[in-house]
Each structure stands twice: as C-alpha cells, then as structure tokens.
Enzyme design. Sequence first.
Site, short mmCIF file in Angstrom:
data_model
loop_
_atom_site.label_atom_id
_atom_site.label_comp_id
_atom_site.label_asym_id
_atom_site.label_seq_id
_atom_site.Cartn_x
_atom_site.Cartn_y
_atom_site.Cartn_z
N GLU A 153 79.81 1.53 57.25
CA GLU A 153 79.28 2.77 56.77
C GLU A 153 79.39 3.75 57.99
O GLU A 153 78.62 3.76 59.08
CB GLU A 153 77.62 2.41 56.55
CG GLU A 153 76.84 3.48 56.07
CD GLU A 153 76.80 3.85 54.47
OE1 GLU A 153 77.59 4.87 54.26
OE2 GLU A 153 76.46 3.13 53.78
N ARG B 220 75.03 -1.31 43.13
CA ARG B 220 73.64 -2.04 43.15
C ARG B 220 73.72 -2.84 42.00
O ARG B 220 72.85 -3.44 41.32
CB ARG B 220 72.68 -0.90 42.74
CG ARG B 220 72.27 0.23 43.75
CD ARG B 220 71.84 -0.34 45.12
NE ARG B 220 71.65 0.90 45.96
CZ ARG B 220 72.60 1.18 46.86
NH1 ARG B 220 73.84 0.55 46.83
NH2 ARG B 220 72.08 2.15 47.49
N HIS C 83 82.09 2.53 53.23
CA HIS C 83 81.28 3.67 52.64
C HIS C 83 81.16 4.84 53.63
O HIS C 83 81.68 4.52 54.76
CB HIS C 83 79.83 3.02 52.39
CG HIS C 83 79.77 1.98 51.28
ND1 HIS C 83 79.55 2.53 50.01
CD2 HIS C 83 80.04 0.87 51.11
CE1 HIS C 83 79.64 1.63 49.27
NE2 HIS C 83 79.93 0.43 49.90
#
Lengths: 290, 290
Positions: free
Chosen positions: B163, B62, B103
Amino acid sequence: MIQSIAFVGGTHGNETSGIQLVKNWQKHGLPSRFDALNVSLHIANQAALEANVRFIEEDLNRQFTFERLSNDNTAKEAVLAKSLNEKFGPKGNSNTDFVIDIHNTTSEMGATLIILEADEFHVQLARFVKQQMPEANILVEDEKPYLEHGYLCTTGKKGAMIEVGGQPQGVLREDVYLLTQTMAEAILDFCVAYNNQKIETDALPACEAFRLGENVGFPLDENGARTAMIHHSLQDNDFKPLLPGSPMFRTFDGKDILWDGEKETYPHFINEAAYFKLDVAFATAQRITL
Amino acid sequence: MIQSIAFVGGTHGNETSGIQLVKNWQKHGLPSRFDALNVSLHIANQAALEANVRFIEEDLNRQFTFERLSNDNTAKEAVLAKSLNEKFGPKGNSNTDFVIDIHNTTSEMGATLIILEADEFHVQLARFVKQQMPEANILVEDEKPYLEHGYLCTTGKKGAMIEVGGQPQGVLREDVYLLTQTMAEAILDFCVAYNNQKIETDALPACEAFRLGENVGFPLDENGARTAMIHHSLQDNDFKPLLPGSPMFRTFDGKDILWDGEKETYPHFINEAAYFKLDVAFATAQRITL
C-alpha cells in the site's frame, strides 16, 4: 461597477474546496466587509458532487461555447450547461457582472487565479490579488477571445477561475481550502475597491504572470500505452522554470526524456489526474509581466 | 517452500502504481535474480482500469469472504471475485502459495506492507522487508483470522498487500512507483531467501510495526454533512504519534477538535479519498514490535 457576482463551486463534482467554501458561506454567511456586494452562491453540478466524480457524462466546464449552448446534445452536462447559462448569462448578454468558478487540481499549482483576458479590469484584478496574496500564481489563458472559451465562468460579463492544488480528487485538505478561501476573499476585496473607485490605472505594481502555451502529451507506444512517467525532478514543480535539456519524463526502461524547447518554459497542470484519459502530461507557459 | 507467487495490480482500477509495475514486468521481465521463483502477473479489474475508477459496481477488495464468494450477487465485481478465486485460490484450499496485491492510497503512508497474520512467516517477511527498506511501514491487520478477511490476497495460502502513497487516484508519481517496485522486489528477495532456507527464526532483528485499531469518522451534522476537516497538523502525518489533547479536526467555524484517547495513537489512511463516501477520516493503530 460590479453589481452582481456569482460564486460557483462543484462545476467538477470531486473538487471539494469550492464546494465546501460555497456551503460554508451559505451556512455561516460571507465576511461582513462584503455586505455592499451582491454575491450569489451556487453548486453547479449537484449530481456529479453526489456521485463524487468530475462529471456524469461530459465535462461541464467545456460546454459553454455558443456552438455547444445552441446544439441539441442531450448529455446530462450539456443540458445542465444550458440551464446554468440561463441563470448566470445568457452568455454574451449576461445578467451577471462577474462569475467566479472554483476548481481544484492534483498538481502542485498552489492558489492560481486564471484570467481569460489581459484587459484593464483583469490586469488590475491580477495585480490586486498578487499584492494581497504574494504566493498566488496568475495564469493568463488569452490565446483566444473571452467569449470563445467553453468555460462556465464565461457566462458572466466578466469571468475568472480559482484553481488550487495539489489535492486529490474527493479529498478536502485544510491548507488547500484556506488558500481557496483567501483567494476568493481577495477577489471580493478587489470588487469592493473597484466599486469604490479605489483602483486606478497603474496604481498597482505590475506582477508576474504566466501565459498558457500548449499541452505536452505523455510518450506513447504504438498501442497508445504510456512508455514514461513525469520525471521526479519535474513532479510538483508547477510554475518553476523547465530549462532546455532538463529531464521531463523518465521512461519505464530507465531513460530520461529532456525538454527540447528553445528556451525555458513554465510547466503547470503537471500530472493532473483529470487529464489521465487525454494523456496530457502538463501544459507549458511563458513568464510575462502584467 | 513458496513455489507459486501471484503479483496482482489493478484490484482498484485507479491505483496506478501496481498496474504499471505489473505491465512493466510483463513487458520487460522480472529482474533475473528472481528466475528461480514461479511468479505470475495479473491485472485484476481490467474494466475498472479502463474506466479509471476504483470499481464499477462494488469494491472488489471486499468480495473475498467465504460468504460473498458463495452468494449469488451479480454485481460486476462479485462475479469477477468468483472467477479470480478460481484462478488464485480457491480460498482455503489454494493453488497459489503467496498472493501479493498492490494498492495506492492518497494518504502519506509511504511504502506500507500490510500483513494479516503475525505468524512466523509474516513476521520474518516484515522484518526482512524492514531491514532492506528501513523507510517501509509495517501494518498488521490481525484483528480477525486470515481467512475471514474479504481481501483478494486471502485467496492465496499466504497473502499480503503493498500500500503506497500519497498519490492521487489516476496519477502515476515516479517516487511512489519506485517505492512500490522496491517493496515488491524486497518481498521477492525474501521469498528467494526463504526457499533457500536462509531465513532462520529470530535471525532477523525485531522491527517496529503498527497494529490496526479502528476507523475514526468525520464529525457530521444532523443532516450527515461534514462539519470539520482533517486538521493541518494531522494531515500527511500518517504513522506519526497523535497525542491525547492534540488537534485532529478543524471545524468549518474555526474550532479544533482534539484526540481524546487515553494514550497516543498512530493514525493512517488519513484523508483517504476512497473512504470519502464512508466519511472515514483515518484509522488508528497501536505501535508494536514484531
């Protein structure tokens, strides 16, 4: 008689099922059929729960040996263990008849009752739980005497653990929660029956159980880095037989490593996240009848 | 032309698939069909990896907004982000043509390609990946311009995320690892084809994708404690339609809470462990065609 029972969640702060069950029972009360029991409810490691970690400094559920309870270790969980031992124990001369400690695993172990003695009481408990909940697994860790274990539940005169998975750390799954609740209630149902002298020797049918063997480590290279992962045919197959010659690891260059035991074993705690740093791949077990 | 490609694992230190893929490619090399590509391999947050945590102080993924990259935050991941931005970026004027960041999620999202723009390049990428890997999901997070995202991959001229789940934090599952590897190779296959000008506009068939909606929080009581869990009928059903009137939560006193949207939504990141502290239950999405 089982006069006093302590139900404990949050011994590991990121194992949510027991934490939530304890909180819900604190809020909504236990089912009324347990009114005759003296049940206390506890969150063991509030700091670890708030940090959403297994423990802050050391694994709380390894602190409850006589040696550790009497040393001067100042780690947060070592200090906490001494205070919990005052509350539930003191170990070896306990004020609590039965301590039940609730855990989760990332392994697909379903609802597993862990007992540390195969004596009359615990065998009847296991048979009763298995009768009420046929999908339950019974794991017997009696490789050493009850009081030599470092588990929190050994602070009680009697102690057992509920271990339910698979569930990622920090996640609450409804299916895993309901298995936890069902097993917790089955244990309390047993206590009621036991106190009412409705449990007679050999009245309950013998049941399947698994006796803990040893830990099997991941293959490591000369630098201690893993060279393989759990084989897809073993993953999620906790308590299923692993036959000699069956694959247990797949190396990162695509080869299979086979189970080379002389006979089948019953792996569990397969790929458990909490054993990541220890490089433990799974534990073996022998199938027995209780 | 996609000259330089950075493959990144370990942006979150307990998401093992990308970490292991990067390590294995470092050790064994990439498949030879990618020899014409300039691929660099990176572990982003070594300290978090060693501690087996998502991050040490702040979420690294982030930190990559212009605002954060230019402030004087001294948190470990804020400092790390500035140095990674030097390495891959600098963002907005990047030396790297394509940054691919890998991820894991505890949600059952399978292999999901996350793109941040629905422009010609990324649409063709998505269609190509979906053609090579029909089981893949395509998630489009284009609710704001590419450079306004705080994700690590936005340090590249182009950026995308892989992901994959469900996988508990700190666990490496073979099935999840193989999905990760397959998607990573599909992306590189696309880059080879793109550089060889074999990707023509509208030559690839349109594909299903999901456009991110918003986060849905767990129901909380007046003290901020959760009063419900993900309903068993929603759990593990990422990217499946949730119809108006279908249950999404089960309260701890046994009631169902229903999805009250005007039309169906496509939940994902259902019960993701990393969003535990944020009390995010899942994200919604709209089904679209790319």
